[in-house]
Design an enzyme around this catalytic site. Structure first.
Site, PDB file in Angstrom:
ATOM      1  N   ASN A   1     -80.851  28.335 -97.163  1.00  8.07           N
ATOM      2  CA  ASN A   1     -81.014  29.683 -96.716  1.00  8.07           C
ATOM      3  C   ASN A   1     -80.155  30.462 -97.888  1.00  8.07           C
ATOM      4  O   ASN A   1     -80.100  31.952 -97.698  1.00  8.07           O
ATOM      5  CB  ASN A   1     -80.431  30.031 -95.613  1.00  8.07           C
ATOM      6  CG  ASN A   1     -81.466  29.611 -94.400  1.00  8.07           C
ATOM      7  OD1 ASN A   1     -82.486  29.174 -94.953  1.00  8.07           O
ATOM      8  ND2 ASN A   1     -80.850  29.169 -93.244  1.00  8.07           N
TER       9      ASN A   1
ATOM     10  N   THR B   1     -78.799  24.209 -88.125  1.00 10.81           N
ATOM     11  CA  THR B   1     -78.872  22.667 -88.743  1.00 10.81           C
ATOM     12  C   THR B   1     -77.718  21.989 -87.971  1.00 10.81           C
ATOM     13  O   THR B   1     -76.497  22.375 -88.269  1.00 10.81           O
ATOM     14  CB  THR B   1     -78.928  22.433 -90.401  1.00 10.81           C
ATOM     15  OG1 THR B   1     -79.922  23.473 -90.536  1.00 10.81           O
ATOM     16  CG2 THR B   1     -79.084  21.077 -90.753  1.00 10.81           C
TER      17      THR B   1
ATOM     18  N   LYS C   1     -76.860  27.414 -94.656  1.00 11.11           N
ATOM     19  CA  LYS C   1     -77.038  26.152 -95.407  1.00 11.11           C
ATOM     20  C   LYS C   1     -77.744  26.482 -96.506  1.00 11.11           C
ATOM     21  O   LYS C   1     -78.217  27.587 -96.816  1.00 11.11           O
ATOM     22  CB  LYS C   1     -78.017  25.354 -94.409  1.00 11.11           C
ATOM     23  CG  LYS C   1     -79.334  26.023 -94.133  1.00 11.11           C
ATOM     24  CD  LYS C   1     -80.133  25.051 -92.965  1.00 11.11           C
ATOM     25  CE  LYS C   1     -80.867  25.625 -92.576  1.00 11.11           C
ATOM     26  NZ  LYS C   1     -81.844  24.904 -91.753  1.00 11.11           N
TER      27      LYS C   1
ATOM     28  N   ASP D   1     -82.934  34.540 -95.132  1.00 10.32           N
ATOM     29  CA  ASP D   1     -83.409  33.939 -93.801  1.00 10.32           C
ATOM     30  C   ASP D   1     -82.357  34.318 -92.834  1.00 10.32           C
ATOM     31  O   ASP D   1     -81.610  33.668 -92.266  1.00 10.32           O
ATOM     32  CB  ASP D   1     -83.390  32.435 -93.823  1.00 10.32           C
ATOM     33  CG  ASP D   1     -84.468  31.975 -92.783  1.00 10.32           C
ATOM     34  OD1 ASP D   1     -84.724  32.287 -91.893  1.00 10.32           O
ATOM     35  OD2 ASP D   1     -84.768  30.653 -92.970  1.00 10.32           O
TER      36      ASP D   1
ATOM     37  N   ASP E   1     -77.103  30.543 -89.302  1.00 19.26           N
ATOM     38  CA  ASP E   1     -77.687  29.526 -89.990  1.00 19.26           C
ATOM     39  C   ASP E   1     -77.480  29.402 -91.679  1.00 19.26           C
ATOM     40  O   ASP E   1     -78.467  29.362 -92.267  1.00 19.26           O
ATOM     41  CB  ASP E   1     -79.262  29.791 -89.573  1.00 19.26           C
ATOM     42  CG  ASP E   1     -80.127  28.585 -89.883  1.00 19.26           C
ATOM     43  OD1 ASP E   1     -79.725  27.302 -89.789  1.00 19.26           O
ATOM     44  OD2 ASP E   1     -81.357  28.644 -89.883  1.00 19.26           O
TER      45      ASP E   1
END
Ligand code: ADE
Length: 262
Positions: free
Chosen positions: A131, A156, A128, A144, A126
């Site tokens: 994060n 995402t 992105k 995260d 994840d």
């Protein structure tokens, strides 16, 4: 630990199932970031596993480029995660506003954090801008770890790797995600940081999925301005995961390509 031990300050950000607040541990004076996950929402969406993963991984794995988790507690409504406060906030606020040098520095540091995770057999899944947290003196850390090791599609859409969506378009079995998805995400991150929008963004969900699996990305002036950026994108945004750079190859390239004396 319990909520009463903290003075709660301003909201720092919004997560998937709750928000992050600035907080001070009253007794020690320590400033932290307190992530509040609403149990009803988080648990109803089958994320119990990913919450416990976040806590387990975050408290055990220590690396300079991973946001440290100090501990956690819960009450009737929420799970609270106590983590290091990042003074300069989320990288999300810098998208489209960084220099090439800064963007490369971000990807190098994110890469170092990811390399450490990969060495421990963990795929982040994840990556992105929301994060990644920013600190003084140009330090960046991956936060995260909630999606780590979880089940189902957690990433995402814009950052999904082609192999992660192969099942959803072809109706075939979904292959287990592996470390190359994080390398792909680093390519997407570098592109979005410089260009202000991710490379496969399209008006519709279907359009984005199609672009990710079948289409190239737009070589805008900002993207082709620096040969290092061109090279990284060329090696990270490879449709077939097996042909992509490994995170180690990406980090080694960046270490050689960035010249800075700090
Ligand atoms: N936003 C989300 N998490 C944060 C943290 N730990 N520090 C600062 N801002 C944040």
């Amino acid at each position: 630990m319990h909520l009463g031990e903290f003075r709660i300050g301003k909201k720092l950000g919004n997560g998937r199932f709750g928000s992050v607040y600035l907080a001070q541990h009253k007794e020690s004076g320590y400033i932290v970031a307190l992530k509040v996950l609403r149990k009803r929402e988080a648990l109803s969406q089958g994320t119990e596993r990913s919450v416990s993963h976040e806590i387990g991984i975050g408290t055990q794995l220590r690396h300079f480029n991973l946001v440290p988790l100090y501990g956690w507690f819960h009450d009737r409504e929420n799970v609270y995660i106590v983590m290091e406060y990042a003074e300069a906030g989320e990288l999300y606020n810098k998208v489209g506003k960084v220099t090439v040098q800064e963007a490369l520095e971000v990807v190098l540091q994110v890469g170092r954090g990811l390399y450490f995770l990969h060495q421990h057999g963990i795929v982040h899944r994840d990556i992105k801008p929301e994060n990644i947290l920013c600190y003084q003196h140009g330090i960046y850390k991956v936060g995260d770890l909630g999606g780590v090791g979880g089940i189902g599609v957690v990433g995402t859409l814009d950052y999904l790797a082609p192999e992660s969506i192969a099942g959803s378009t072809g109706g075939l079995s979904v292959s287990p995600v592996s470390t190359p998805v994080d390398v792909w995400a680093c390519g997407v991150l570098l592109y979005e940081l410089l260009e202000g929008r991710p490379p496969f963004e399209r008006p519709t969900r279907e359009g984005t999925l199609r672009a990710i699996s079948k289409e190239g990305y737009l070589r805008t002036p900002k993207i082709v301005e620096d040969a290092r950026v061109v090279k990284i994108l060329e090696r990270c945004l490879v449709k077939r995961g097996e042909e992509r750079w490994t995170i180690r190859e990406m980090v080694e390239y960046l270490e050689g390509a960035i010249c800075n004396i700090r």
